[in-house]
Enzyme design. Sequence first.
Site, PDB file in Angstrom:
ATOM      1  N   CYS A 100     -60.260 -12.622  57.767  1.00 16.34           N
ATOM      2  CA  CYS A 100     -59.437 -13.213  56.720  1.00 16.34           C
ATOM      3  C   CYS A 100     -58.560 -12.119  56.131  1.00 16.34           C
ATOM      4  O   CYS A 100     -58.694 -11.736  54.979  1.00 16.34           O
ATOM      5  CB  CYS A 100     -60.200 -13.928  55.625  1.00 16.34           C
ATOM      6  SG  CYS A 100     -59.055 -14.950  54.654  1.00 16.34           S
ATOM      7  N   GLU A 154     -55.258 -16.486  62.265  1.00 19.10           N
ATOM      8  CA  GLU A 154     -56.177 -15.787  63.159  1.00 19.10           C
ATOM      9  C   GLU A 154     -55.424 -15.438  64.441  1.00 19.10           C
ATOM     10  O   GLU A 154     -54.447 -16.094  64.789  1.00 19.10           O
ATOM     11  CB  GLU A 154     -57.398 -16.649  63.509  1.00 19.10           C
ATOM     12  CG  GLU A 154     -58.325 -16.931  62.357  1.00 19.10           C
ATOM     13  CD  GLU A 154     -59.058 -15.695  61.854  1.00 19.10           C
ATOM     14  OE1 GLU A 154     -58.816 -14.588  62.378  1.00 19.10           O
ATOM     15  OE2 GLU A 154     -59.848 -15.834  60.909  1.00 19.10           O
TER      16      GLU A 154
END
Length: 255
Positions: free
Chosen positions: A9, A124
Amino acid sequence: MPVEEALMCGRYAASRRPEDLALEFEAVPAEGQAPLPADYNVAPTKDVHVVRWKKERDPEGAPTGAGHRELRVVRWGLVPSWAKDVSVGNRMLNARVESLTERPAFRKAAASRRCLVPADGWYEWAARLDGPTKQPYFITPEDGSVLAFAGLWEVWGRDEDRLYTCTVVTAPAVGALAEVHERMPLVLPRDRWADWLDPARQDVGELVEPTPPEVVEALELRPVSTAVNNVANNGRELTTRAESVAQPADQPALF
């Protein structure tokens, strides 16, 4: 610190206006703070919005026993109150659920200084079959609703020099998200917001239960342009579907 903790993250999007976030989260904006602009490439150490529980005080500064949700601007990268230097926050971007109650940097915050980190979605990067480059994906609700990452907040310094900071809690990836990365932000559904923010709740183990499968199933795994790789790039186009995407490898990869 494990590399995945430092990087997982590590980038997300947050474009909602403060007044919309205040309405969505039933929060009161902190006084004297300038509104943050829409940011489609939120990176570590940037200022971000969080929702926390603020204890109310009387004119003399004594706690009244009441409180309310507050929308506050903080810096991403948690700086513990005991840290000698704010640069510690550069390594405290994420907090793993497995060690929340063990690591000194997170233990006290996990017990009573929890927050929600509003987001449109997060990025991601997955390994590709056609070479060493990685394909970025934007993970976002299909219906366009807001996400709330579990977070922790801290305050460093005193009086006018106080610095508010936060970290994003991460957990093992759930469902199809595990095909892109082995971890994910701990996304909390609306019915868990109140418990997470409640400083009286000490049962951290129950509060960090995995994101429900139905929440994950409602997320879109959207391939996007590699323009997001450069933190200097910003704009809604970073979150739009890429016209051409390489086939990802089977194994998840850290970014």
